[in-house]
Design a protein around this motif. Structure first.
Motif, mmCIF file in Angstrom:
data_model
loop_
_atom_site.group_PDB
_atom_site.id
_atom_site.type_symbol
_atom_site.label_atom_id
_atom_site.label_comp_id
_atom_site.label_asym_id
_atom_site.label_seq_id
_atom_site.Cartn_x
_atom_site.Cartn_y
_atom_site.Cartn_z
ATOM 1 N N GLY A 533 0.829 -1.202 0.000
ATOM 2 C CA GLY A 533 0.000 0.000 0.000
ATOM 3 C C GLY A 533 0.860 1.247 0.000
ATOM 4 N N PRO A 534 0.363 2.360 -0.542
ATOM 5 C CA PRO A 534 1.135 3.594 -0.635
ATOM 6 C C PRO A 534 0.808 4.581 0.480
ATOM 7 C CG PRO A 534 -0.797 3.831 -1.965
ATOM 8 C CD PRO A 534 -0.930 2.494 -1.255
ATOM 9 N N LYS A 535 1.500 5.674 0.465
ATOM 10 C CA LYS A 535 1.192 6.818 1.327
ATOM 11 C C LYS A 535 0.115 7.646 0.635
ATOM 12 C CE LYS A 535 3.604 10.835 3.371
ATOM 13 N NZ LYS A 535 4.967 11.421 3.556
ATOM 14 N N LEU A 536 -0.929 7.996 1.364
ATOM 15 C CA LEU A 536 -2.005 8.811 0.816
ATOM 16 C C LEU A 536 -2.096 10.127 1.575
ATOM 17 C CD1 LEU A 536 -4.839 6.135 0.330
ATOM 18 C CD2 LEU A 536 -3.173 6.954 -1.347
ATOM 19 N N LEU A 537 -2.304 11.191 0.827
ATOM 20 C CA LEU A 537 -2.445 12.525 1.402
ATOM 21 C C LEU A 537 -3.831 13.078 1.103
ATOM 22 C CD1 LEU A 537 0.957 14.122 0.259
ATOM 23 C CD2 LEU A 537 0.475 12.971 2.431
ATOM 24 N N TYR A 538 -4.330 13.911 2.009
ATOM 25 C CA TYR A 538 -5.508 14.693 1.703
ATOM 26 C C TYR A 538 -5.132 15.788 0.699
ATOM 27 C CZ TYR A 538 -8.030 12.604 5.660
ATOM 28 O OH TYR A 538 -8.656 11.737 6.509
ATOM 29 N N PRO A 539 -6.111 16.388 0.042
ATOM 30 C CA PRO A 539 -5.781 17.441 -0.926
ATOM 31 C C PRO A 539 -5.001 18.613 -0.332
ATOM 32 C CG PRO A 539 -8.023 16.693 -1.266
ATOM 33 C CD PRO A 539 -7.538 16.031 0.004
ATOM 34 N N ASP A 540 -5.124 18.845 0.984
ATOM 35 C CA ASP A 540 -4.388 19.948 1.600
ATOM 36 C C ASP A 540 -2.952 19.560 1.954
ATOM 37 O OD1 ASP A 540 -4.793 18.260 3.746
ATOM 38 O OD2 ASP A 540 -5.579 19.805 5.090
ATOM 39 N N GLY A 541 -2.561 18.332 1.620
ATOM 40 C CA GLY A 541 -1.192 17.897 1.887
ATOM 41 C C GLY A 541 -0.993 17.192 3.206
ATOM 42 N N SER A 542 -2.029 17.104 4.033
ATOM 43 C CA SER A 542 -1.887 16.406 5.312
ATOM 44 C C SER A 542 -2.025 14.896 5.105
ATOM 45 C CB SER A 542 -2.922 16.905 6.317
ATOM 46 O OG SER A 542 -4.237 16.672 5.850
ATOM 47 N N LEU A 543 -1.572 14.137 6.081
ATOM 48 C CA LEU A 543 -1.479 12.688 5.961
ATOM 49 C C LEU A 543 -2.842 12.013 6.131
ATOM 50 C CD1 LEU A 543 0.544 10.316 5.651
ATOM 51 C CD2 LEU A 543 0.712 10.288 8.152
ATOM 52 N N GLN A 544 -3.189 11.150 5.188
ATOM 53 C CA GLN A 544 -4.431 10.374 5.299
ATOM 54 C C GLN A 544 -4.152 8.902 5.592
ATOM 55 O OE1 GLN A 544 -6.038 7.962 3.000
ATOM 56 N NE2 GLN A 544 -7.831 7.839 4.331
ATOM 57 N N HIS A 545 -3.100 8.348 4.979
ATOM 58 C CA HIS A 545 -2.833 6.919 5.171
ATOM 59 C C HIS A 545 -1.336 6.651 5.243
ATOM 60 C CE1 HIS A 545 -2.017 2.796 3.480
ATOM 61 N NE2 HIS A 545 -2.802 2.512 4.506
#
Length: 700
Positions: A533-545
């Protein structure tokens, strides 16, 4: 954590700090919580557990609220809040509505700019430093009763393995050296020997002190080298004195906890065939104050390639060290890392993590500094050890720099890239679907993609037109009628796909870098890897996953969600690839053969929530590894096309699925092997568990 702080997690020569850094089986039966009341569990017990979870969450939220109320900003804005309370209700509601708009917009404003005009109290990303002193007092301080119980437990051991503590010495200050030796002499466990090699110290007090201790205790042995050979040679000289079954590594300025060797012997009772044992550790100030604990995961090969997180305390079976050839000259500064890589590559036994703080790494003035030349040499030695480790396994890798002293192992490209079937469930919301498909076609550097779109009753004309156009272009479109059932939709799409690998992809994912998919695929060169699995970011650049923690918040949750996207985390855990128990199904790449082996997603019991968690747990149960990589990064507009799970009928369904997960997996939800049991499951921020979920073996 800063890069400078991360660098202190290294092995080092003498006083110089250097950078390098069993699950419960689930029940076989599937259960429908809608049709049965408690599925074999006592309903009162279930209610009690849910109530305990609720109380824990309330306590965690109360703690965060208390932190806000103690903040300087909260105190400074007291008068504003007092005046606000005097306003008419209608005015207050209008002001609150306006503030909500501002707060939502603030997610898209850089923190540094926001702080200059918006009086929002800043919450610490890491709660551990403030909690640790009290936690040590409450949960990690032995009483006389504990010591008595430990001695009783030792008396009941079937065997008392002899542990050789190996300690090279060079010009150690007298008080520091004495304390290090005393930490061995005061061990509760009796069957040890201390093997010391003085590496031609110039300070006369060193030999005098060592001779004194040899006369006091026959278990202490010393050898005096005629010339200074540095840390590897001196360690080998100390190792030559060892006659024990196991070898523990101790630096000459650090301390063992008084029950350290007992805990090693306890672990040996349960794992007599294992060659490698390691514990948690912390730092010790000149005033004797403990701080900065490193609560480690269980054995994670991928994280170990990024840093030597085993570090202190590490104990080896002596025969395993001898087979590996001891410490190698030329790897000074990373000699422990090099040794660990060679021992681990040749062992077939489990590597055992002891989740207790058994080692105190002393910090004092000057201990954290060294020239950039030596820093570079130590890091280069670590990376050379990694290259040789993979070369011995027939794999040619590149080792890239991560934040100055950590490592990224890049595997070679496969001879031919395997075909990947990308499965995208969707229902209307053409705005995000177009971005996802366009990202696969124009922003993804991958030669063999099969796109399968599973349409769950889209109705908008523009969506239907777009899907028809894609079908003409060779994209497979499968119609999935009926209520939204994420598991069933994906299973149907996977069944008609043909790729060797399957990528489950939400329709609200957008690509940031063209190399993201190749980065994920390279990990499948290891046949033990089942999911990436990858690193996911919210559109504002903050960490989601950044991986999913089993048990976080009750069933499972994303760690460090909402953190700045470039935050490295404690001990660089957010900056390094690593083994995890679960990754999100929003972007999950796995082998088709394994998907079919475990039966895909559970479409009957987990129609929407937790199906990815359940899938990952079953893949782990089948013996495969799951990797999260921060080097593949994408944007995720979470659940944009479906909305929130926590309202109306969706909430009831969510609660049923959570209940099912607790029923199916039981205690497994409280024992994520890659999330230390001393850490809290009640907050996404690093915090300590009160109490820890780890048992004290002398009490059982």
């Amino acid at each position: 954590m800063t890069v400078e702080a991360a660098k202190t997690t290294a092995t080092r020569p003498y006083g110089i700090r250097q950078p390098v850094e069993g699950t419960n089986q689930r029940e076989n039966e599937t259960v429908d919580p809608i049709e049965t009341q408690d599925n074999g569990l006592n309903s009162n017990d279930q209610l009690k557990r849910e109530l305990a979870d609720a109380h824990a969450k309330i306590a965690a939220l109360s703690g965060e609220l208390d932190e806000i109320r103690r903040s300087t900003t909260w105190r400074l804005t007291y008068l504003i809040r007092a005046l606000f309370a005097t306003l008419p209700v209608g005015v207050r509601l209008r002001i609150k509505g306006a503030l909500r708009v501002v707060l939502r917009a603030s997610r898209y404003v850089q923190r540094s700019r926001m702080a200059s005009f918006l009086p929002i109290p800043e919450l610490r990303l890491d709660l551990i430093p403030g909690e640790y002193p009290d936690w040590v007092r409450d949960f990690d301080t032995l009483s006389d009763a504990d010591r008595a119980l430990i001695r009783t437990k030792i008396d009941r051991f079937e065997a008392l393995p002899k542990i050789s503590v190996v300690m090279p010495v060079y010009d150690t200050p007298a008080a520091i050296l004495r304390e290090a030796i005393e930490s061995v002499v005061q061990q509760i466990y009796p069957n040890w020997e201390l093997c010391i090699a003085d590496d031609a110290s110039k300070a006369p007090h060193v030999r005098k002190l060592l001779d004194e201790y040899m006369q006091k205790d026959s278990r202490i042995k010393c050898v005096y080298r005629e010339s200074n050979g540095h840390i590897s040679a001196a360690s080998n000289s100390a190792l030559a004195l060892a006659t024990g079954d196991y070898v523990a590594l101790l630096d000459h300025d650090d301390l063992l906890s008084e029950h350290a060797l007992y805990m090693i012997a306890e672990a040996v009772q349960h794992h007599p065939k294992s060659d490698v044992f390691y514990s948690d550790e912390d730092k010790l100030s000149a005033a004797g104050k403990r701080s900065d604990p490193h609560f480690k995961p269980d054995w994670s090969p991928e994280l170990f390639y990024g840093q030597n997180y085993l570090n202190h305390l590490t104990v080896y079976k002596r025969s395993a060290i001898e087979k590996a050839g001891g410490f190698r000259l030329g790897f000074e500064g990373s000699q422990d890392y090099d040794l660990a890589l060679r021992v681990i590559s040749s062992t077939t036994s489990p590597i055992i993590h002891i989740p207790h703080v058994l080692y105190h790494w002393r910090i004092f003035k000057g201990a954290g500094t060294m020239s950039s030349q030596n820093l570079g040499k130590a890091t280069d030695a670590a990376r050379q050890a990694l290259v040789e480790h993979f070369t011995d396994r027939g794999v040619s890798v590149m080792v890239k720099d991560v934040r100055g002293s950590f490592h990224r192992v890049v595997r070679p490209d496969p001879e031919s890239w395997p075909k990947i079937s990308v499965v995208i469930p969707t229902r209307d919301h053409l705005d995000v679907l177009e971005i996802a498909v366009d990202g696969l076609r124009t922003k993804t550097d991958y030669p063999s993609l099969e796109i399968v779109i599973a349409d769950n009753e889209s109705t908008l004309p523009e969506t239907l037109t777009y899907l028809a156009k894609l079908k003409e272009q060779g994209v497979q479109i499968i119609e999935c009628k009926g209520a939204f059932n994420y598991s069933e939709i994906n299973n149907k799409a996977v069944a008609i796909s043909t790729g060797e690998l399957v990528l489950l992809l939400n329709n609200d994912i957008s690509m940031l870098d063209v190399g993201w998919l190749k980065e994920m695929v390279r990990y499948f060169a290891d046949p033990e890897v089942g999911i990436v699995g990858p690193k996911l970011l919210y559109p504002d650049g903050s960490l989601q996953h950044a991986g999913v923690i089993i048990g976080l918040g009750g069933v499972a949750g994303h760690r460090c969600v909402g953190f700045p996207g470039d935050e490295p985390g404690r001990f660089a855990r957010l900056a390094l690839a690593q083994d995890v128990s679960c990754v999100t199904g929003a972007c999950l790449l796995m082998r088709r053969s394994i998907y079919e082996e475990v039966g895909g997603l559970d479409a009957h019991n987990l129609r929407v929530a937790f199906n990815d968690v359940d899938l990952c747990l079953r893949v782990q149960e089948a013996g495969y590894r799951i990797i999260w990589t921060p080097y593949a990064v994408l944007n995720h507009h979470e659940s944009k096309s479906r909305g929130s799970d926590l309202e109306g009928e969706k909430l009831a369904r969510f609660q049923r699925e959570a209940h099912f997960m607790r029923t199916r997996w039981g205690q497994r939800l409280a024992s994520d092997r890659f999330f230390n049991p001393n850490l809290s499951l009640q907050t996404v921020r690093p915090a300590l568990a009160h109490p820890p979920r780890v048992q004290k073996p002398w009490k059982h």
